[in-house]
Design a protein around this motif. Structure first.
Motif, PDB file in Angstrom:
ATOM      1  N   ASP A  98       0.870  -1.173   0.000  1.00  0.00           N
ATOM      2  CA  ASP A  98       0.000   0.000   0.000  1.00  0.00           C
ATOM      3  C   ASP A  98       0.911   1.228   0.000  1.00  0.00           C
ATOM      4  O   ASP A  98       1.367   1.685   1.042  1.00  0.00           O
ATOM      5  CB  ASP A  98      -0.891  -0.021   1.245  1.00  0.00           C
ATOM      6  N   GLU A 128      -3.337 -10.120  -0.838  1.00  0.00           N
ATOM      7  CA  GLU A 128      -3.967 -11.355  -1.319  1.00  0.00           C
ATOM      8  C   GLU A 128      -4.042 -11.346  -2.837  1.00  0.00           C
ATOM      9  O   GLU A 128      -3.848 -12.364  -3.489  1.00  0.00           O
ATOM     10  CB  GLU A 128      -5.378 -11.493  -0.735  1.00  0.00           C
ATOM     11  N   GLU A 139      -7.715  -8.184  -0.541  1.00  0.00           N
ATOM     12  CA  GLU A 139      -6.753  -7.194  -0.088  1.00  0.00           C
ATOM     13  C   GLU A 139      -5.612  -7.153  -1.089  1.00  0.00           C
ATOM     14  O   GLU A 139      -5.366  -8.115  -1.791  1.00  0.00           O
ATOM     15  CB  GLU A 139      -6.193  -7.610   1.269  1.00  0.00           C
ATOM     16  N   ARG A 140      -4.884  -6.023  -1.076  1.00  0.00           N
ATOM     17  CA  ARG A 140      -3.784  -5.853  -2.005  1.00  0.00           C
ATOM     18  C   ARG A 140      -2.806  -7.035  -1.974  1.00  0.00           C
ATOM     19  O   ARG A 140      -2.365  -7.530  -2.999  1.00  0.00           O
ATOM     20  CB  ARG A 140      -3.023  -4.597  -1.614  1.00  0.00           C
TER      21      ARG A 140
END
Lengths: 322, 257
Positions: A220, B75, B72-73
């Motif tokens: 992120d 995953e 999620e990013r």
């Protein structure tokens, strides 16, 4: 140049560096305006109340500045980023000078320096964004402009407070007022900051491939950037609050280590931390002894070394870009 | 079972100006799907949406049994890997270190490489036949060599689907062919989706083709159903005839004078 990328060479290098840092710290205890002999070791006021906290503080300062340099270069993907060049130090200096000028307690100096350095980094980051993207050139320019602005505000604070000598000498960057209280104030920043940096080394490594590739690797980017820039500002603020403006450490050390061992942050962060400690211990010993009994502010020595190195980096980048 | 399902996908860079507009197709496990179409037809944009770099405006992308937006990013990164058209080498990194970056989505916050990770890296390097390069600096490699390193990095991610954006565009014909052979072999482990400019190359090696124009689907299916004079006229406004390669039986177009 050969790169030390072997899985076993890393720990060996770190052990060696640690040994050198400890040796340099022990040696530098004996140098200063008063030369001490090993016999003074046990019962000497100068050694225990002045030299030892000063050497430890120098080491912590080196760690704070080099690790925040590594963090900023990694998250902004810009080899020229460093807390001093980006104006974070100058921003922090305003807070610290305000705290000194208004006679606040020592503990509140880092707190105020932290707030103003965060403000500085926010302003620089926003200013450097053109159409949603941050370019290396505008980032540096924004940092320079902000530093100039901060210098003006600082002068204003100095004039209004009438405390010229204290603040000015402090701004040059010096460890002459080092105390155990300083050491205790700074240690949490150093430990937490370098810990966070170390455990985000996988994100910093992924960012070597670029922002988008890091995202496809599950990073992120926005959140990482915010957290790490915050951490670097915190570390810079702590450094500025106890030693004034000491520039270029965050630039010289990470670059030199990167040339030596490559950009893998898992090794780069501890190696840069140790080398930063070593550099500052040695530089501060020089600051105390070169013109003894007069002290040269450590910031002056670092700028004398750092500015030419910065120009060298700029030129190298220009050549490599062609 | 389908590894990747794209339904009525609409996405783009600015709201209200879709670059991909209502595309539907599926990629089954073990397939090598080629996406073809003229410049600006939305090939790259489609890949970027699947790898999560671009928000979906409408429609759905399903990976295995999960909707893209539910993952999620991290995953997502364990299921989909992306090889961009131009990846920069990393100054100071050896090939092995760069391939190891592919393991990033498997690291926990407080741990680093486990034996599994080293195994996956070694495996990816073997699959791409770059063992001889493993210790070389990434900045010293030729374009063709580095392309393989970039793919090995994606393979080390152990994804279910691997996306490649014009993997052959910077390679000479010998490297183009050997890369396509390699991708065809790799699909036995992973589904592969790649964009191509060279229609004949794609037709020769892919199990299915998806032909796009202006963000819309023109044709989709086995290569000999997609590479037809009618479809090529629709997509490229070119008059061609289509022959079959006598040995491979794959369709290829020939320009008409």
């Amino acid at each position: 140049m050969a790169k030390i990328s072997d899985r076993r060479a890393g720990p060996a290098l770190l052990l060696l560096l640690t040994a050198v840092v400890v040796a340099a710290a022990c040696l530098s205890l004996f140098f200063g305006s008063v030369l001490l002999s090993p016999g003074d070791l046990l019962h000497n006021e100068i050694l225990w109340q002045i030299r030892l906290p000063r050497v430890i503080l120098a080491a912590l300062l080196g760690l704070l500045l080099s690790v925040s340099g590594v963090i900023l270069q990694g998250t902004l993907r810009n080899p020229l980023a460093d807390p001093y060049v980006l104006g974070i130090s100058a921003g922090g200096a305003i807070g610290a000078a305000l705290a000194i000028a208004t006679g606040l307690q020592t503990i509140s100096v880092p707190a105020l320096a932290f707030l103003t350095s965060l403000l500085a980094v926010y302003v620089v980051y926003k200013l450097s964004q053109v159409a949603g993207k941050t370019s290396p050139e505008t980032l540096i320019l924004a940092g320079v402009a902000l530093s100039a602005f901060c210098a003006a505000v600082l002068s204003l604070i100095i004039i209004i407070s009438g405390n010229l000598q204290a603040i000015y000498f402090w701004l040059l960057g010096s460890l002459s007022s080092a105390s155990w209280l300083n050491v205790i104030t700074v240690i949490p920043y150093a430990l937490a900051g370098s810990g966070i940096a170390y455990f985000f080394s996988k994100e910093l490594n992924a960012l070597l491939l670029g922002e988008e590739m890091a995202q496809t690797l599950g990073v992120d980017v926005e959140r990482t950037r915010l957290l790490l820039i915050g951490t670097a500002s915190l570390m810079t603020a702590a450094a500025v609050s106890v030693a004034g403006l000491v520039g270029f450490v965050g630039l010289i050390v990470p670059h030199f280590i990167r040339l030596l061992i490559g950009p893998n942050h898992r090794l780069l962060i501890p190696a840069a931390a140790l080398s930063g400690m070593l550099l500052l211990i040695v530089t501060d010993a020089l600051a105390r002894t070169l013109l003894a009994p007069t002290e040269i502010p450590i910031g002056i020595i670092m700028a004398l070394l750092g500015a030419p190195f910065f120009l060298y980096l700029l030129r190298r980048r220009r050549v490599a870009g062609k | 079972m389908s590894a990747l399902k794209i339904e009525n996908l609409v996405c783009g860079y600015r709201p209200g100006k879709p670059v991909v507009n209502g595309v539907t197709f599926t990629v089954d496990d073990g397939q090598f799907v080629g996406i073809v179409g003229p410049n600006g037809s939305g090939k790259t944009t489609l890949l970027r949406a699947v790898v999560g770099l671009l928000p979906i405006e409408n429609g759905a992308i399903t990976i295995g049994s999960h909707r893209l937006e539910q993952l999620e990013r991290r995953e997502l990164a364990r299921r989909i890997a992306f090889v961009p058209q131009l990846m920069e080498p990393v100054d100071g990194f050896s090939v092995e270190e760069l391939v190891r970056l592919g393991r990033t989505p498997y690291f926990d916050r407080f741990s680093f490489e486990q034996p599994d990770d080293y195994d996956a890296v070694d495996w990816a390097i073997e699959e791409l036949k770059i063992e001889g390069l493993a210790r070389r600096q990434t900045t010293e490699l030729s374009g063709g060599e580095f392309q393989r390193v970039a793919i090995a990095r994606a393979l080390a991610q152990e994804p279910r689907v691997m996306l490649l954006d014009e993997p052959t565009s910077h390679l000479d014909i010998r490297y183009q062919v050997s890369l396509c052979k390699l991708l065809r072999k790799l699909r036995s482990h992973r589904s592969i989706v790649a964009t191509f400019h060279d229609l004949n190359l794609a037709s020769r090696f892919c199990s299915r083709l998806v032909l796009l124009k202006n963000g819309a689907l023109i044709a989709e299916g086995p290569p000999d159903q997609v590479v037809t004079p009618e479809n090529i006229w629709k997509a490229y406004r070119l008059k061609v005839s289509v022959r079959k390669n006598p040995t491979t039986q794959r369709a290829r177009y020939v320009l008409l004078p």
